[in-house]
Enzyme design. Structure first.
Site, short mmCIF file in Angstrom:
data_model
loop_
_atom_site.label_atom_id
_atom_site.label_comp_id
_atom_site.label_asym_id
_atom_site.label_seq_id
_atom_site.Cartn_x
_atom_site.Cartn_y
_atom_site.Cartn_z
N HIS A 237 -9.77 21.14 -4.04
CA HIS A 237 -9.64 20.39 -2.78
C HIS A 237 -10.47 20.98 -1.66
CE1 HIS A 237 -6.46 23.46 -2.11
NE2 HIS A 237 -6.81 23.35 -0.85
N HIS B 81 -6.79 22.12 9.36
CA HIS B 81 -5.78 22.73 8.48
C HIS B 81 -5.15 23.96 9.14
CE1 HIS B 81 -3.68 23.96 4.96
NE2 HIS B 81 -4.56 24.82 4.51
N TRP C 201 -2.36 1.25 -14.83
CA TRP C 201 -2.57 2.00 -13.59
C TRP C 201 -1.30 2.74 -13.21
CZ3 TRP C 201 -3.26 -1.67 -8.72
CH2 TRP C 201 -2.41 -2.76 -8.80
N ASN C 202 -1.47 3.76 -12.29
CA ASN C 202 -0.37 4.64 -11.91
C ASN C 202 -0.30 4.80 -10.40
OD1 ASN C 202 0.15 5.62 -14.71
ND2 ASN C 202 -1.90 6.48 -14.46
MN MN Z 1 -6.11 24.28 1.09
#
Ligand code: MN
Length: 258
Positions: free
Chosen positions: A73, A79, A61-62
């Protein structure tokens, strides 16, 4: 038979295909480049926790490091200043993460003009052919930019990347029943949109101001029909998050052509 049983049967029999609209996430994933005096989002990076070694003999795992806006995204209304009073990414009602998709293909125009801006009359022409934009749906704006994803320089193209004209962004935000705009480029706005005089970053300003959403760095839009696909977006519910890397899928009816 219930609707969901029918859906499961159709998935099993390949009458409904699941198309992955997500760009694989890696250290090479291009990120937006902002003027140097501005804060910068992080590219994706990782550090191994254990790799079947002394740190964890049976475990790989990381830890990962990235921004809310790295790779494919979801942009939430908070935002942007215009959407400050609306949802953060954890507050988006789950029912709004599943909805109809309209796919508008401007890849020919964008191939000739990387600064191509979608105008209201382009969308109205699409509507004349395919019907009204879908209620609580997404406009997926195809530009052919997904073909450049493997090469950050070509993908970012020194800020010459297609987008949406300010008056069209305003119209999509304020006068259509859409809940969001999905694009193949690094952000929902054109590469040069920070320099638009009347309204910089119009997609961000108007869509988020209307409580609507954005999806970026999509691919495989060319595999979707103009209408009829169902989009599923799955951002992480980051509390007070402005957005999140997301897996984005589309369900496509293949029954009629098999
Ligand atoms: Mn964005």
């Amino acid at each position: 038979m219930t609707v969901l049983t029918e859906l499961l049967n159709a998935l099993h029999d390949d009458f409904v295909e699941v198309v992955d609209l997500t760009t694989p996430l890696s250290e090479q994933t291009p990120i937006i480049e902002l003027p140097p005096e501005r804060g910068q989002p992080w590219a994706f990076s990782r550090e191994v926790i254990s790799d079947y070694d002394d740190a964890g003999p049976t475990v790989y795992w990381n830890n990962i490091r990235l921004s809310e806006h790295t790779g494919t995204h979801f942009d939430a209304p908070v935002h942007w200043l215009s959407g400050k009073q609306s949802h953060d990414v954890s507050q988006v009602p789950p029912a709004r993460l599943v909805g109809p998709a309209a796919v508008l293909d401007a890849s020919e125009q964008a191939a000739h003009d990387p600064d191509f801006l979608l105008r209201r009359d382009h969308v109205e022409k699409w509507q004349a052919e395919h019907g009204d934009l879908p209620e609580d749906g997404w406009l997926l704006y195809r530009t052919g930019w997904d073909a450049r994803q493997g090469d950050a320089r070509q993908f970012l193209n020194d800020k010459h990347t297609p987008g949406v004209a300010p008056d069209c962004a305003r119209w999509l935000a304020e006068e259509t029943p859409l809940i969001g705009l999905g694009v193949e480029t690094v952000g929902t706005d054109a590469g040069l949109a920070g320099e638009f005089e009347d309204r910089p970053y119009p997609c961000h300003w108007y869509l988020h101001g209307a409580g609507k959403y954005g999806l970026t760095q999509l691919r495989n839009l060319g595999q979707l029909p103009p209408t009829g696909a169902v989009l599923i977006a799955s951002p992480l519910p980051i509390v007070h998050g402005s957005g999140s890397p997301a897996r984005v899928l589309a369900l496509v009816d293949r029954g009629s052509d098999r």
